[in-house]
Design a protein around this motif. Structure first.
Motif, PDB file in Angstrom:
ATOM      1  N   PHE A  89     -79.521  74.047 -30.552  1.00  0.00           N
ATOM      2  CA  PHE A  89     -79.137  73.314 -31.753  1.00  0.00           C
ATOM      3  C   PHE A  89     -77.690  73.609 -32.092  1.00  0.00           C
ATOM      4  CE2 PHE A  89     -83.185  71.700 -33.206  1.00  0.00           C
ATOM      5  CZ  PHE A  89     -84.123  72.596 -32.713  1.00  0.00           C
ATOM      6  N   GLY A 104     -78.069  69.706 -35.974  1.00  0.00           N
ATOM      7  CA  GLY A 104     -78.329  68.603 -35.076  1.00  0.00           C
ATOM      8  C   GLY A 104     -79.809  68.537 -34.758  1.00  0.00           C
ATOM      9  N   ALA A 105     -80.199  67.502 -34.028  1.00  0.00           N
ATOM     10  CA  ALA A 105     -81.613  67.272 -33.739  1.00  0.00           C
ATOM     11  C   ALA A 105     -82.143  68.128 -32.592  1.00  0.00           C
ATOM     12  CB  ALA A 105     -81.854  65.799 -33.448  1.00  0.00           C
TER      13      ALA A 105
ATOM     14  N   TYR B  35     -85.511  77.423 -44.658  1.00  0.00           N
ATOM     15  CA  TYR B  35     -85.403  76.137 -43.986  1.00  0.00           C
ATOM     16  C   TYR B  35     -86.807  75.680 -43.586  1.00  0.00           C
ATOM     17  CZ  TYR B  35     -80.395  77.117 -43.333  1.00  0.00           C
ATOM     18  OH  TYR B  35     -79.066  77.396 -43.526  1.00  0.00           O
ATOM     19  N   GLN B  37     -88.732  73.369 -40.629  1.00  0.00           N
ATOM     20  CA  GLN B  37     -88.522  72.755 -39.327  1.00  0.00           C
ATOM     21  C   GLN B  37     -89.781  71.996 -38.913  1.00  0.00           C
ATOM     22  OE1 GLN B  37     -87.661  75.388 -35.968  1.00  0.00           O
ATOM     23  NE2 GLN B  37     -86.549  73.755 -34.925  1.00  0.00           N
ATOM     24  N   GLN B  41     -87.898  68.860 -34.290  1.00  0.00           N
ATOM     25  CA  GLN B  41     -86.679  68.515 -35.043  1.00  0.00           C
ATOM     26  C   GLN B  41     -85.865  69.759 -35.371  1.00  0.00           C
ATOM     27  OE1 GLN B  41     -87.398  65.956 -38.411  1.00  0.00           O
ATOM     28  NE2 GLN B  41     -89.073  64.885 -37.378  1.00  0.00           N
ATOM     29  N   GLY B  42     -84.655  69.527 -35.827  1.00  0.00           N
ATOM     30  CA  GLY B  42     -83.840  70.634 -36.299  1.00  0.00           C
ATOM     31  C   GLY B  42     -84.277  71.069 -37.678  1.00  0.00           C
ATOM     32  N   PRO B  43     -83.995  72.327 -38.035  1.00  0.00           N
ATOM     33  CA  PRO B  43     -84.358  72.813 -39.370  1.00  0.00           C
ATOM     34  C   PRO B  43     -83.634  72.034 -40.465  1.00  0.00           C
ATOM     35  CG  PRO B  43     -83.845  74.641 -37.891  1.00  0.00           C
ATOM     36  CD  PRO B  43     -83.415  73.387 -37.198  1.00  0.00           C
ATOM     37  N   PHE B  45     -82.495  72.473 -44.625  1.00  0.00           N
ATOM     38  CA  PHE B  45     -82.277  73.423 -45.716  1.00  0.00           C
ATOM     39  C   PHE B  45     -83.243  73.172 -46.866  1.00  0.00           C
ATOM     40  CE2 PHE B  45     -80.037  76.076 -48.640  1.00  0.00           C
ATOM     41  CZ  PHE B  45     -79.974  75.382 -49.834  1.00  0.00           C
TER      42      PHE B  45
END
Lengths: 113, 115
Positions: A89, A104-105, B35, B37, B41-43, B45
């Motif tokens: 990431f 990012g993804a 966070y 997640q 996917q990305g974490p 906030f």
């Protein structure tokens, strides 16, 4: 609004090759750009990070290249090894937003032996 | 030294139940982040503490989410009346003094599954 765009979504590289992951950002207030490595079932681990006053930072086999004018940065993994297989990431943060990381993804990297 | 720890590692809750997730930051770290997640996917906030003060809770998705850090060390994220969309991994991160604020160190996360 997605503020950090990461590509590719997945990447397969032969052992010993170079893995390259790219990110682009929109917010010019960002002033810290880390890369994290995450293995399944684990939390993200800080790999390497850069501030915008330098164009490149190298730590071992990992290099960040940073292009402030293009608002892009990339991670290069030299001599990629099967143990590097993980999800990577990119992220960005700024003092203005209390240092919260915008992520990012992710890129799922597979290193083929 | 010891890193960030989180408990429980896994939590299964029935829809409508309340849950509490705990984070033990690195000793002496001033700042603490939560966070969320989602799978693949990305974490994202959720909230930020500096010592015991919650300085930013803009990422909390609804008023069912509540976080506290009463003594400036351990933090708890509480979710009331859990819903299926709350299923995710909840990550906690901590950082040191002002000189090291940018570098966030993460715990292993708590995987919450709401059935």
């Amino acid at each position: 609004q997605q503020q950090v765009k990461q590509s590719p979504q997945s990447l397969i590289v032969q052992k010993g090759g170079i893995s390259i992951i790219n990110c682009a950002y929109e917010n010019t207030a960002f002033d810290y750009f880390p890369w994290y490595q995450q293995f399944p079932g684990k939390g993200p681990a800080l790999l390497i990070a850069i501030r915008p006053d330098v164009s490149e930072k190298k730590e071992g086999r990992f290099t960040i290249s940073f292009n402030k004018s293009a608002k892009q940065f990339s991670l290069h993994i030299m001599d990629s090894q099967p143990g590097d297989s993980a999800t990577y990431f990119c992220a960005a943060s700024s003092r203005d937003s209390n240092y919260q990381l915008i992520w990012g993804a992710g890129t799922k990297l597979i290193i083929k032996p | 030294g010891a890193g960030v720890s989180q408990s429980p590692r896994y939590k299964v809750a029935k829809r409508g139940q309340d849950v509490a997730l705990r984070c033990d930051p690195i000793s002496g770290h001033v700042s603490l982040f939560w966070y969320q997640q989602a799978l693949g996917q990305g974490p994202e906030f959720l909230t930020y503490f500096q010592n015991e003060a919650q300085l930013d809770k803009s990422g909390l998705p609804s008023d069912r989410f509540f976080a506290e850090r009463p003594e400036g060390s351990v933090s708890t994220l509480k979710i009331q009346r859990t819903q299926q969309e709350d299923s995710a991994v909840y990550l906690c991160a901590s950082t040191g003094g002002l000189a090291f604020t940018y570098e966030q160190y993460f715990g292993p996360g708590t995987r919450l599954t709401v059935t």
